[in-house]
Design an enzyme around this catalytic site. Structure first.
Site, PDB file in Angstrom:
ATOM      1  N   HIS B 175       0.820  -1.221   0.000  1.00 19.20           N
ATOM      2  CA  HIS B 175       0.000   0.000   0.000  1.00 19.20           C
ATOM      3  C   HIS B 175       0.849   1.265   0.000  1.00 19.20           C
ATOM      4  O   HIS B 175       0.356   2.347   0.286  1.00 19.20           O
ATOM      5  CB  HIS B 175      -0.989   0.010   1.167  1.00 19.20           C
ATOM      6  N   ASP B 260       7.089   3.850   1.330  1.00 16.20           N
ATOM      7  CA  ASP B 260       8.215   3.248   2.049  1.00 16.20           C
ATOM      8  C   ASP B 260       9.563   3.532   1.396  1.00 16.20           C
ATOM      9  O   ASP B 260      10.609   3.274   1.993  1.00 16.20           O
ATOM     10  CB  ASP B 260       7.995   1.738   2.163  1.00 16.20           C
TER      11      ASP B 260
END
Ligand SMILES: NC(=O)c1ccc[n+]([C@@H]2O[C@H](COP(=O)([O-])OP(=O)(O)OC[C@H]3O[C@@H](n4cnc5c(N)ncnc54)[C@H](O)[C@@H]3O)[C@@H](O)[C@H]2O)c1
Ligand SMILES: NC(=O)c1ccc[n+]([C@@H]2O[C@H](COP(=O)([O-])OP(=O)(O)OC[C@H]3O[C@@H](n4cnc5c(N)ncnc54)[C@H](O)[C@@H]3O)[C@@H](O)[C@H]2O)c1
Lengths: 482, 482
Positions: B175, B260
């Protein structure tokens, strides 16, 4: 093709000058040609020119030598340009290295994982790399069809850079693949019965094929290792082809690293002098330790001194061995110099450098096999096309014809050695081509010797602050493009 | 397509279990389907199964949940397999990390340049990676046509490994691209008027396109940085999308790192906690510092405790907010959990995870845009085909249809970030697929934290000696292949 003009840039080179003169004078196919010696160091230039003209006369060869300190003059009508120039010379390398060591970078910042050869600077070598590009661009104007034989280091970064910044036909030259002969000799084989190939990048080549009378030659290497490895001792700091480091790399990668590839390992063998000695042999710890490199510099000094001496004594016969013994007391002539002198005093022996035979092959269709650095075109399928690779090729009038690389390199060599090495080249070019100083810092952030961001910034800044690096400072502070 | 069978492996996952159950129960197109919950932890499995069956009833949805501790049972007749299992759990990660730190590897050996996410182990994670392969091979036997939705980390290494070891249709899910929404929100824009693309590898994606009503959205980012960057403060350790680290990466690479990716920098921001705080914000120093990661683990614990509590109180209504306030004193509910609870107690809100909408798109032709991990096929021309890339794609009954990546990523991102990151994957796979322990050592020799060969060998040996790593020890000592 008629007689040609060959331009040698950096003709005073300690390594190359007399070898190229030697080969030129002994290549009959180039009779009638003009050789333009170019160097900015007038003293060296005059000395080499003096020897060249005497040598050609003694040999009775038909060759003219001109000399100039002007690049433009030398390039005029050139068919071949051999670049052996080292801008800043060895003294710059040592200066930059000292700054590196002061900041915690053993052997200097340009000594990097997979690129440890001590005169192969890729980061702090702006003046040298910029010179490559300037030379190629000048060639575009003055002699656009000439070949550029790139010999000055870094050959890998240099040839790629030249290719990306110009349309000049560039080929990179190195003698590293002679490491194969060292193996063949150690194994007591007859080179004529050996079928071999090496492939990779400059200073990053691997023995992908090695057979003897049709049998697997690697079995013979394994046998040699088993029986002789423990007694191995290097004869010189450069005698590394069968060093423990080479054998350990072979064990890890599954193929023998050839020539300077052995020097270009990771840090495993290189953290410090003690470790270098263990892996590259006593007493020098290989060519790139502080001891080994000093040894090399002394040899180079000996050669320039010999050139000085011979060139200022016009009465000496260059083809006579005695001329050399005059200043080199017989007992003290190092083995390697003996060999050079033997070749130079012979009527027909060639140096082994590939440049002049390559020119002969192109000019006179004297087809021959070379190992050359040229843009990949599917030869190594695992490497992007366009990146310069070092491959064996037949060269003749119509250019190079690369051999089928068979068997291809294994995945371990490609993924753990070649692509990481290629990235170093890409990073260095990305930095210099965009004037991007932060890339230089980022490269150091990925270096095992860097322990903080400040360390990386400070060493770069101090190198940039050297007076001779004013052009580099200017380039990077203005983010100029090449 | 008729109702399907969806198998969730590692159904007890703190991160995913309730989110997937939530989405399944609210996706009408999947009515009549069978969901097989599989986990080796019976307690967790029972708890999740309990909640799932109550939840589906409360919502009045038409879905069956079965539970099993047997992989084979769960896979039987599966059409979709979602893998969220983490073999060894967080406790193994911490164990291996502690050994790393003991040997001088801050945050453990698996925390590497460009791969710093704390549960994304690629070197010491043999049991997890081997499980991926075993699962895929079992699927080849039991449900060869099923899709494998790979969610357990490391997604990048995992999907590539599965692809290379099996013929199973695997897609990687993450995600991380929601970072785009965070930027859009911070800039006060309307997401519907934004045209964006992200592309790269998992945890290594870059905002290659960003425009607002046809205008360059990066101008708006630049303005935000100028005006707001200095006042930025993270709300959680994961609130990093506009952290100084992200902005510094943007400055260096020329594109915004998304999600990330911000955590996966080089060591510049990560040498120690103090530096992490500077670049990823106070007081946590980002998600991957010792503080930030502990915070995360506490959140996960809170979720598993909530699941325990709710599942052992059958009288509680799952759709009622009050049920949660019973054990979470109102004032102390962390912001992120509030959001999760709000979604879970709503009749139709989805979690934002892509898995179930993806299945819905494939099964019912409910075409939708996803960001998924699939093998490159010219989408990123600078990356070899076959390597798994994370790209935006329209998904429908006929599968994925990747968008034209426009503009392509710049050379700096490709050469200084993506290819080095790809090499880490290649190295890890080369090690595990050939049972080659020396590659693990060699990877560490190229790590800035390694200062000697012995250090690298010793840390690997100590990790191998953990009782739960007996299979790894065996694999590497016998040089087994995968
Ligand atoms: N490819 C190979 O096989 C190989 C092998 C050994 C050395 N090398 C490389 O060859 C180069 C020369 O090495 P060396 O040890 O002989 O160095 P050197 O310093 O002895 O010779 C270099 C010459 O270049 C000249 N020079 C410097 N700046 C110049 C300029 N702007 N224009 C023209 N000439 C200029 C110098 O005056 C000097 O005479 C180095 O780059 C070295 O790394 C290549
Ligand atoms: N892709 C993403 O977007 C994303 C985001 C967050 C976390 N993750 C990953 O999801 C995974 C789960 O994370 P988590 O924090 O929920 O971990 P967790 O430990 O809470 O959950 C993992 C579950 O797997 C089960 N399990 C362990 N071994 C098993 C086996 N052999 N067979 C079946 N089940 C097994 C455990 O019992 C546990 O219930 C991790 O790999 C994590 O890195 C991925």
């Amino acid at each position: 093709m008629a007689p040609v003009k060959i331009s040698i840039i950096g003709a005073g080179s300690a390594v190359f000058s007399m070898r190229l003169v030697n080969d030129l004078c002994k290549t009959s196919g180039l009779a009638g040609s003009l050789v333009s010696l170019m160097d900015i160091d007038e003293k060296r230039l005059n000395a080499v020119h003096n020897l060249a003209t005497r040598y050609v006369k003694e040999l009775g060869a038909d060759l003219r030598f001109e000399k100039t300190t002007q690049l433009e003059v030398s390039l005029r009508d050139a068919d071949f340009v051999i670049n052996t120039a080292m801008v800043g010379g060895h003294s710059y390398l040592e200066k930059a290295r000292r700054i590196g060591e002061k900041h915690g970078y053993y052997r200097g910042i340009d000594t990097q994982e997979l690129n440890m050869v001590s005169d192969y600077y890729t980061l702090s070598n702006f003046n040298q790399l910029k010179f490559f590009v300037d030379l190629a661009k000048l060639m575009e104007n003055i002699c656009p069809n000439a070949w550029l034989l790139q010999t000055a280091n870094p050959v890998f970064e240099g040839t790629n850079l030249i290719k990306r910044c110009s349309d000049i036909k560039v080929v990179g030259f190195c003698h590293g693949h002679y490491g194969v002969h060292e193996i063949v000799e150690a194994l007591g084989l007859d080179i004529k019965r050996v079928d071999w190939q090496v492939v990779g990048f400059n200073h990053a080549i691997w023995l992908n094929r090695f057979s003897y009378d049709g049998e697997n030659g690697y079995d013979l290497i394994d046998k040699w290792i088993e029986e002789n490895s423990k007694d191995w001792k290097p004869k010189t700091p450069f005698d590394l082809q069968l060093s423990p480091a080479a054998i350990d790399m072979y064990r890890f990668y599954g193929l023998m690293p050839i020539g300077d590839t052995v020097r270009n390992s990771t840090w495993k063998y290189n953290y410090d002098l003690q470790l270098k000695k263990k892996w590259y042999g006593e007493p020098w710890g290989g060519a790139d330790s502080e001891i080994g490199w000093q040894w090399y510099q002394e040899r180079l000094k000996m050669i320039t001194e010999a050139i000085d001496y011979l060139s200022s004594n016009n009465a000496l016969k260059l083809l006579s061995l005695e001329s050399y013994l005059k200043f080199l007391p017989k007992g003290s002539v190092p083995e390697e110099l003996k060999e050079e002198i033997k070749i130079f005093t012979s009527k027909d022996a060639l140096s082994g450098e590939q440049h002049i035979p390559f020119i002969d092959a192109v000019v006179n269709n004297n087809a021959q096999r070379f190992v050359i650095n040229i843009p990949n075109k599917g030869y190594l399928s695992q490497i992007p096309d366009g990146v310069v690779v070092e491959v064996p090729a037949l060269v003749n009038k119509s250019g190079w014809h690369v051999e089928k690389i068979d068997p291809p390199l294994n995945e371990k060599v490609v993924k753990m050695y070649l692509i990481p090495r290629m990235l170093r080249m890409e990073w260095a070019l990305e930095a210099i081509m965009n004037g991007d100083k932060e890339i230089l810092v980022e490269i150091l952030l990925r270096d095992v010797r860097t322990q903080s961001y400040e360390q990386a910034v400070e060493v770069i800044e101090e190198i940039l602050s050297l007076p001779e690096n004013e052009p580099m400072r200017n380039h990077y502070s203005k983010k100029k493009r090449l």
